[in-house]
Write an enzyme that holds these catalytic residues in place. Sequence first.
Site, short mmCIF file in Angstrom:
data_model
loop_
_atom_site.label_atom_id
_atom_site.label_comp_id
_atom_site.label_asym_id
_atom_site.label_seq_id
_atom_site.Cartn_x
_atom_site.Cartn_y
_atom_site.Cartn_z
N GLU A 14 0.80 -1.23 0.00
CA GLU A 14 0.00 0.00 0.00
C GLU A 14 0.83 1.28 0.00
OE1 GLU A 14 -3.93 -1.28 2.50
OE2 GLU A 14 -1.96 -1.82 3.22
N ASP A 101 -2.65 -4.78 3.59
CA ASP A 101 -2.87 -5.08 5.01
C ASP A 101 -3.82 -6.26 5.19
OD1 ASP A 101 -1.16 -3.08 5.74
OD2 ASP A 101 -2.74 -1.59 6.07
N ASP A 103 -6.40 -6.67 7.15
CA ASP A 103 -7.79 -6.47 7.56
C ASP A 103 -8.71 -6.36 6.35
OD1 ASP A 103 -7.10 -4.02 6.53
OD2 ASP A 103 -7.21 -2.94 8.43
N GLU A 105 -10.10 -3.78 4.92
CA GLU A 105 -9.72 -2.74 3.98
C GLU A 105 -8.60 -3.23 3.07
OE1 GLU A 105 -11.02 0.39 3.50
OE2 GLU A 105 -12.61 -0.20 4.88
N TYR A 331 1.08 -5.14 13.24
CA TYR A 331 0.00 -4.35 12.63
C TYR A 331 -0.81 -3.64 13.70
CZ TYR A 331 -3.64 -3.17 9.28
OH TYR A 331 -4.51 -2.49 8.47
N ARG A 333 -3.80 -2.01 13.55
CA ARG A 333 -5.27 -1.96 13.53
C ARG A 333 -5.79 -3.34 13.91
NH1 ARG A 333 -3.93 1.11 8.86
NH2 ARG A 333 -4.38 3.33 9.19
#
Length: 938
Positions: A14, A101, A103, A105, A331, A333
């Site tokens: 990202e 990532d 998650d 998203e 990570y 989140r």
Amino acid sequence: MPSNAGTTRLVIVESPAKAKTISGYLGPGYVVEASFGHVRDLPRNAADVPAKYKGEAWARLGVDVDNGFQALYVVSADRKQQISKLVKLAKEVDEIFLATDEDREGEAIAWHLVETLKPKVPVKRMVFHEITKPAIQAAVANPREIDRDLVDAQEARRILDRLYGYEVSPVLWKKVMPKLSAGRVQSVATRIVVERERQRMAFRTAEYWDILASLAVANAGEGPRAFNATLIALNGDRIATGKDFEPTTGKVKPGAGVVHLDESGARGLAARLEGRPFTVTRVEEKPYRRRPYAPFITSTLQQEAARKLRLSSQQTMRTAQRLYENGYITYMRTDSVNLSETAISAARRQIVELYGERSVPPEPRRYTGKVKNAQEAHEAIRPAGDNFRTPGEVAKELSAEEFKLYELIWRRTIASQMTDAVGSSVSVRIRAVSAAQEEADFGATGKTITDPGFLRAYVESSDDENAEAEDAERRLPTLVKDQPLTADELAAQGHHTQPPSRYTEASLVKALEELGIGRPSTYASIMQTIQDRGYVTKRGQAMIPTFLAFAVIGLMERHYPRLIDYDFTASMENELDEIAGGDHAAVDFLTAFYFGSANGAGDQDIARSGGLKKLVTENLSDIDARSVNSIPLFTDDDGREVVVRVGRYGPYLQRELPGGEQPTPATAGEGEEGGAQGDRAPIPEGLAPDELTPEKVHELFLGGSGERKLGDDPATGEPIVLKSGRFGPYVSSGERKSSLLRSQTPDSLTLEEALRLLSLPRLVGVAPDGVEVFANNGRYGPYVKRGEEFRSLESEDQMFTVGLDEALALLAAPKARGRRAAAPPLREMGVDPATEKPLVIKDGRFGPYVTDGEFNASLRRGQTPEALSLEEASEMLAEKRAKGPAPRKKAAAKKAPAKKATAAKKTAAAKKSTAAKKTTTAKATAAKKATPRKAPAE
């Protein structure tokens, strides 16, 4: 890690920072490139909609609600160049790894990349929770397919939020103000803040008293001899404390069964207990044990970073992102408190090295999360790697902010695997019988920590600034039943009940988490959004809702209560989790929410009402714009209702017309302030809703209007207007302003008195050496000034009457400490949590004020030195600090030579010359800026 011979792989992450770190771990045969976050999204406006869809009825939504909620995605304008680069690279490699990532998203970004790039080569998904070489190599060796359930859940959330925002926001535009926004979670977060402010507005303080006894043991032996105990009961009935009072009335709660002591009662009892024997009646000792805190999750990291480091949620997440991308932490989140076996082993090894084997419990600690909807498969936030690097080892590699956050995470992780803190707690009851045979019971508690355990590494902070730290000890003498004590002092002490504290970003995140609203990836953006939209402002750490927020939440509560219901919003999160788990279909969920179809997942109350679309269109005519933009405050002594109106140009005060006549309703549809309005008064910028007390409102109206013209300045022809600002009433004429004196009131101020105020600073004369002498009013009272020399005047009247000889005599006398300088502070408050400076309340020329030695803030109407809390004092000073130091003293050095005498001559000629009038005003302003004085209200 070498790739297969002749095979080239494209790894897409990202961010460029992550790409750089990962590239170093993969070696030749791998091309690592960034997508720069999301590459596609729903169109932001009509210009984003492709030409072939512009005629579609659903184009404004970006979602075809009549065809299975098909989303229209467009490549962001600022991503097109990077997408072209990725398309080119995808044609040149043999395999693609999507390393976004882990998650929802990140899963959605991976899917959007496939949909956008349309690669002809195999595509694999690689996931990892930390950016270390072993983790990256393991991710490459164990790829998986894109998880469509996670993608569906993210897409459903995005569409849900789009439908909510695009259907509800236009209602706000029509009924409150243009360009407002509503959001599924932001509106609920705003409601939480508004409800707390309503509690503060309804709060009525209560005063209660008790007695603090300074007691001593005759033969204490080892340990302390003296200690304090507080009166807790009288004749068997408990003494009232803050929790015994109704917050909205300030009266003792019915059936509380307590003794409510006032000042005279407390002082009288203290006098009657003087010289009486004190005896220990009970001693209870219990073991004390405190378990470590769980490792950080996103919300607790944001909370502790706010408390300890004073970082906003956005700052915390930006800093944590950098630490993650550069391989320092896992990570960031996550809502799981789990630690991997590797992490537990690393923590235990490091504890032994740093604190010894006694600090490690026999068995590793396992934690269970309390967060609703937690994704337990993830790991908590911890230092990256199989061997944690200590803060000292990374200090030179990190910025100051990164280092502090890394140290916080490291300490919390280490502490989570350490032994309990153990010790003992003691509770003591002491009795004295007064000369009038009153039985007074006093209580004291103590705590001794014999083994601090995990507290060696980490102590959690509290949202309550006055709360005692977990590692604090309170040592008492060794006491036994029937032991006699001596009372060295008996002091009656007064207390005031305090309104509930405002939310901080930390406590608001905690509240959302406890309600099951929002996700780790959204907390920071929620905090930022409600501020960017003008619904919440910050004063120090405290979050204060605006009157605009009151109007918006009032509309939602009356007409769309389900849309800001806490349980409803949390249920949406549950539904999305079920979609992510493959247990529900996104289409059924969205259909039930939008159209009211009850045949699938979705909130049944919304379904029965016909769905969101029907809810916001069919009931629009029921919403009275004027009503929702009126926030009732109270009814004044004349029976007139006082309200805050939210108009196109901001909020203002209004009350009924004389005789009870109601103002003419505004034109429906704008919330505008049209028609006959009755009395109005502006609300000074920065005034919090709970500061609109009846006294403050009366001051703002100034006897009938927000501004009262007293007349015209005969010298300049400019109107002289009496106004009221946040810090009190003042007079204004052109660019000149002057606060009222302590002896003056707005209702009785005359034009002559206003002219005298505006004449300050007054030129007394010119000293023999040519330096001008001025008389003026300042923060510490009236004074005379010659150059940099100041001397106080005895009274306010002397500012207007003191002659040159008298002023020079005062200035020639040795500088003496004034009464105010020598006077002790009214109250010592403790240490400011924001700056760690001691705060005190002093009595100033314009009343009591709180100071940290550098910045001062006057107490507002309704605040008293006794009732002001440390949190409120910190907020007031933070606001002053945010404005920066006043530039007046610097201006004095530059502008002192301004010729006031010349200004006076030009003033006399101002009637004939417009140019002279402007010069007079400019010089008066310069002279005023050159002299330190209390700033006017606004």
